[in-house]
Design a protein around this motif. Structure first.
Motif, PDB file in Angstrom:
ATOM      1  N   LEU A  74       0.823   1.438  -6.632  1.00 50.17           N
ATOM      2  CA  LEU A  74      -0.136   0.669  -7.418  1.00 50.17           C
ATOM      3  C   LEU A  74       0.381   0.423  -8.833  1.00 50.17           C
ATOM      4  CD1 LEU A  74      -3.549   2.223  -6.315  1.00 50.17           C
ATOM      5  CD2 LEU A  74      -2.650  -0.030  -5.754  1.00 50.17           C
ATOM      6  N   LEU A  75       1.001   1.446  -9.423  1.00 47.68           N
ATOM      7  CA  LEU A  75       1.545   1.274 -10.767  1.00 47.68           C
ATOM      8  C   LEU A  75       2.682   0.246 -10.766  1.00 47.68           C
ATOM      9  CD1 LEU A  75       1.600   4.969 -12.046  1.00 47.68           C
ATOM     10  CD2 LEU A  75       0.034   3.125 -12.716  1.00 47.68           C
ATOM     11  N   GLY A  76       3.511   0.292  -9.726  1.00 47.28           N
ATOM     12  CA  GLY A  76       4.560  -0.714  -9.612  1.00 47.28           C
ATOM     13  C   GLY A  76       3.991  -2.110  -9.436  1.00 47.28           C
ATOM     14  N   GLY A  77       2.904  -2.211  -8.667  1.00 48.25           N
ATOM     15  CA  GLY A  77       2.251  -3.501  -8.494  1.00 48.25           C
ATOM     16  C   GLY A  77       1.676  -4.028  -9.791  1.00 48.25           C
ATOM     17  N   VAL A  78       1.099  -3.134 -10.596  1.00 49.94           N
ATOM     18  CA  VAL A  78       0.556  -3.549 -11.901  1.00 49.94           C
ATOM     19  C   VAL A  78       1.663  -4.048 -12.813  1.00 49.94           C
ATOM     20  CG1 VAL A  78      -0.582  -2.703 -13.993  1.00 49.94           C
ATOM     21  CG2 VAL A  78      -1.457  -2.046 -11.751  1.00 49.94           C
ATOM     22  N   ALA A  79       2.810  -3.359 -12.796  1.00 46.96           N
ATOM     23  CA  ALA A  79       3.941  -3.802 -13.616  1.00 46.96           C
ATOM     24  C   ALA A  79       4.434  -5.173 -13.166  1.00 46.96           C
ATOM     25  CB  ALA A  79       5.072  -2.776 -13.540  1.00 46.96           C
ATOM     26  N   LEU A  80       4.515  -5.369 -11.848  1.00 50.57           N
ATOM     27  CA  LEU A  80       4.949  -6.667 -11.323  1.00 50.57           C
ATOM     28  C   LEU A  80       3.935  -7.756 -11.663  1.00 50.57           C
ATOM     29  CD1 LEU A  80       7.218  -7.959  -9.674  1.00 50.57           C
ATOM     30  CD2 LEU A  80       5.902  -7.481  -7.609  1.00 50.57           C
ATOM     31  N   LEU A  81       2.657  -7.413 -11.628  1.00 55.12           N
ATOM     32  CA  LEU A  81       1.618  -8.377 -11.988  1.00 55.12           C
ATOM     33  C   LEU A  81       1.730  -8.768 -13.461  1.00 55.12           C
ATOM     34  CD1 LEU A  81      -0.912  -9.972 -11.250  1.00 55.12           C
ATOM     35  CD2 LEU A  81      -2.274  -7.923 -11.707  1.00 55.12           C
ATOM     36  N   ALA A  82       2.076  -7.805 -14.323  1.00 55.23           N
ATOM     37  CA  ALA A  82       2.258  -8.119 -15.741  1.00 55.23           C
ATOM     38  C   ALA A  82       3.392  -9.119 -15.942  1.00 55.23           C
ATOM     39  CB  ALA A  82       2.534  -6.834 -16.528  1.00 55.23           C
ATOM     40  N   LEU A 110      -0.376  -6.997   3.136  1.00 56.21           N
ATOM     41  CA  LEU A 110       0.696  -6.564   2.250  1.00 56.21           C
ATOM     42  C   LEU A 110       0.406  -5.172   1.698  1.00 56.21           C
ATOM     43  CD1 LEU A 110       3.268  -7.095   0.590  1.00 56.21           C
ATOM     44  CD2 LEU A 110       1.835  -8.231  -1.111  1.00 56.21           C
ATOM     45  N   VAL A 111      -0.828  -4.929   1.290  1.00 56.05           N
ATOM     46  CA  VAL A 111      -1.199  -3.632   0.723  1.00 56.05           C
ATOM     47  C   VAL A 111      -1.099  -2.533   1.771  1.00 56.05           C
ATOM     48  CG1 VAL A 111      -3.082  -2.317  -0.313  1.00 56.05           C
ATOM     49  CG2 VAL A 111      -2.642  -4.653  -1.055  1.00 56.05           C
ATOM     50  N   ARG A 112      -1.549  -2.817   2.992  1.00 53.46           N
ATOM     51  CA  ARG A 112      -1.482  -1.796   4.044  1.00 53.46           C
ATOM     52  C   ARG A 112      -0.045  -1.406   4.360  1.00 53.46           C
ATOM     53  NH1 ARG A 112      -5.416  -5.218   6.478  1.00 53.46           N
ATOM     54  NH2 ARG A 112      -7.513  -4.404   6.153  1.00 53.46           N
ATOM     55  N   LYS A 113       0.878  -2.354   4.276  1.00 53.08           N
ATOM     56  CA  LYS A 113       2.284  -2.037   4.503  1.00 53.08           C
ATOM     57  C   LYS A 113       2.802  -1.050   3.466  1.00 53.08           C
ATOM     58  CE  LYS A 113       3.474  -4.651   8.046  1.00 53.08           C
ATOM     59  NZ  LYS A 113       4.019  -4.064   9.313  1.00 53.08           N
ATOM     60  N   LEU A 114       2.216  -1.074   2.270  1.00 55.02           N
ATOM     61  CA  LEU A 114       2.722  -0.263   1.168  1.00 55.02           C
ATOM     62  C   LEU A 114       1.987   1.063   1.009  1.00 55.02           C
ATOM     63  CD1 LEU A 114       3.194  -3.086  -1.507  1.00 55.02           C
ATOM     64  CD2 LEU A 114       4.942  -2.032  -0.077  1.00 55.02           C
ATOM     65  N   VAL A 115       0.659   1.074   1.220  1.00 54.79           N
ATOM     66  CA  VAL A 115      -0.119   2.287   0.925  1.00 54.79           C
ATOM     67  C   VAL A 115      -0.803   2.879   2.151  1.00 54.79           C
ATOM     68  CG1 VAL A 115      -0.532   1.454  -1.420  1.00 54.79           C
ATOM     69  CG2 VAL A 115      -2.252   1.046   0.326  1.00 54.79           C
ATOM     70  N   GLY A 116      -0.683   2.238   3.319  1.00 53.24           N
ATOM     71  CA  GLY A 116      -1.335   2.771   4.511  1.00 53.24           C
ATOM     72  C   GLY A 116      -2.677   2.125   4.769  1.00 53.24           C
ATOM     73  N   ASN A 117      -3.443   2.693   5.700  1.00 55.57           N
ATOM     74  CA  ASN A 117      -4.685   2.077   6.166  1.00 55.57           C
ATOM     75  C   ASN A 117      -5.945   2.654   5.543  1.00 55.57           C
ATOM     76  OD1 ASN A 117      -3.397   0.289   8.016  1.00 55.57           O
ATOM     77  ND2 ASN A 117      -3.112   2.006   9.439  1.00 55.57           N
ATOM     78  N   ASP A 118      -5.821   3.608   4.638  1.00 54.30           N
ATOM     79  CA  ASP A 118      -6.989   4.205   4.005  1.00 54.30           C
ATOM     80  C   ASP A 118      -7.621   3.180   3.059  1.00 54.30           C
ATOM     81  OD1 ASP A 118      -8.895   5.692   2.652  1.00 54.30           O
ATOM     82  OD2 ASP A 118      -7.613   7.458   2.452  1.00 54.30           O
ATOM     83  N   HIS A 119      -8.857   2.777   3.361  1.00 55.25           N
ATOM     84  CA  HIS A 119      -9.508   1.743   2.551  1.00 55.25           C
ATOM     85  C   HIS A 119      -9.775   2.192   1.119  1.00 55.25           C
ATOM     86  CE1 HIS A 119     -10.241  -0.076   6.517  1.00 55.25           C
ATOM     87  NE2 HIS A 119     -10.300  -1.208   5.848  1.00 55.25           N
ATOM     88  N   ARG A 120      -9.773   3.489   0.873  1.00 55.01           N
ATOM     89  CA  ARG A 120      -9.949   3.962  -0.502  1.00 55.01           C
ATOM     90  C   ARG A 120      -8.744   3.601  -1.369  1.00 55.01           C
ATOM     91  NH1 ARG A 120     -11.211  10.099   0.898  1.00 55.01           N
ATOM     92  NH2 ARG A 120      -9.429   9.591   2.250  1.00 55.01           N
ATOM     93  N   TRP A 121      -7.603   3.310  -0.738  1.00 54.90           N
ATOM     94  CA  TRP A 121      -6.428   2.823  -1.440  1.00 54.90           C
ATOM     95  C   TRP A 121      -6.208   1.329  -1.216  1.00 54.90           C
ATOM     96  CZ3 TRP A 121      -4.326   5.486  -5.150  1.00 54.90           C
ATOM     97  CH2 TRP A 121      -4.415   6.878  -5.138  1.00 54.90           C
ATOM     98  N   VAL A 122      -6.591   0.858  -0.033  1.00 59.21           N
ATOM     99  CA  VAL A 122      -6.375  -0.556   0.280  1.00 59.21           C
ATOM    100  C   VAL A 122      -7.167  -1.453  -0.672  1.00 59.21           C
ATOM    101  CG1 VAL A 122      -6.755  -2.359   2.012  1.00 59.21           C
ATOM    102  CG2 VAL A 122      -5.784  -0.164   2.695  1.00 59.21           C
ATOM    103  N   LEU A 123      -8.438  -1.119  -0.891  1.00 61.43           N
ATOM    104  CA  LEU A 123      -9.266  -1.991  -1.735  1.00 61.43           C
ATOM    105  C   LEU A 123      -8.776  -2.037  -3.184  1.00 61.43           C
ATOM    106  CD1 LEU A 123     -12.893  -1.343  -0.393  1.00 61.43           C
ATOM    107  CD2 LEU A 123     -11.192  -3.025   0.331  1.00 61.43           C
TER     108      LEU A 123
END
Length: 320
Positions: free
Chosen positions: A2-10, A257-270
């Protein structure tokens, strides 16, 4: 992740502010944001690209979150605001309102977008329900059929009025251009309500993935979770459609895309979708500005071009 995604989003935000039909150096972008540059380039950044980028962040997050919820409550990997008929349901309602009531601003037709999205969702879910449960195949077919019907009805209404055609065709293509951040004010409350509902049902979606009977045995109120999740999908998707038009495939691609990176737990997917959605939408928007520069492609066209192969790939994968 998630932190890497935030950096890429920036990085993507910086590119969105700098690139377009007229490229602006990053140094000028920084000075414009801090109030030290009143040149033509600075005004382009603050007056046009900042609102466009902010709207892209909000709409992308809302669509991705709505897509993850739709896939979770239906247990269908092909579900999204587009495949459930929500986008075109809201679009048809807005076009009818524009034709009949001469409406032209999101604050005026927001409630029509909500009504159209809700009715389309109920219609698709009623078509997909079999023996008290949701059939994934019937869900996909019902959404496809309803989409085709709504698209034809929308085209028929637009062709009966040149004024409606002129007002609606740019909006129906899906675009972030030419909008100011004030357009978000009428949809702020529905967006926040949808976000709260989505995060509240996230743990229950994990149990729902095991099947209705198992979820009920674990003490999960299946009907209540589906109702709350469905309401959140309508609030998020209808708000996005009212602001930027019926954008396709962001709600479908981002959760996968998110599930490929963090798995299927919706507490992380959302939460991951809150990053991936804006990232995909802003990337498509920047690509649309550059591919035919100085002419711009609407972001809805770019997402459709990129998303159609993805939908075909996912459909083949699910069929196996």
């Amino acid at each position: 992740m998630l932190l890497g995604g935030v950096a890429l989003l920036a990085v993507c935000v910086a590119l969105s502010l700098a690139l377009g039909s007229r490229s602006v150096p990053l140094e000028t972008v920084w000075h414009a944001l801090t109030g030290g540059d009143r040149s033509r380039d600075g005004l382009v950044v603050t007056g046009l690209r900042v609102p466009r980028t902010v709207i892209g962040l909000v709409v992308g997050a809302a669509l991705a979150l709505a897509g993850a919820l739709a896939q979770g409550i239906t247990r269908n990997p092909l579900a999204s605001p587009a495949t459930l008929g929500i986008n075109h349901g809201a679009g048809f309602a807005v076009v009818v309102a524009s034709y009949a009531l001469h409406l032209s601003h999101p604050a005026q037709y927001l409630w029509f977008a909500f009504a159209g999205a809700a009715l389309a969702t109920l219609a698709v879910l009623s078509l997909a329900r079999r023996a008290g449960d949701l059939d994934p195949v019937r869900l996909a077919l019902g959404g496809t059929v309803l989409d085709a019907v709504l698209i034809s009805w929308t085209s028929a209404v637009m062709l009966t009025s040149h004024r409606t055609l002129d007002e609606a065709r740019f909006w129906l293509a899906g675009s972030l251009a030419g909008r100011q951040t004030g357009i978000l004010l009428p949809v702020l409350v529905p967006l926040l309500a949808g976000l709260v509902l989505a995060l509240a049902v996230a743990p229950a979606l994990n149990a729902l993935a095991l099947g209705d009977e198992t979820a009920q045995a674990l003490g999960v109120p299946v009907a209540g979770v589906r109702a709350a999740g469905g309401l959140a999908v309508v609030l998020l998707a209808a708000s996005s459609v009212a602001v930027a038009g019926p954008l396709s495939f962001v709600g479908l691609a981002a959760p996968h895309l998110v599930r490929k990176l963090v798995g299927n737990d919706h507490r992380w997917v959302l939460p991951g979708c809150l990053v991936a959605g804006p990232l995909l939408l802003l990337t498509a928007d920047v690509a649309g500005r550059l591919v035919l520069r100085p002419v711009e492609l609407e972001v809805g066209i770019v997402t459709a071009l990129l998303g159609a192969p993805l939908l075909a790939f996912l459909a083949r994968k699910v069929a196996r």
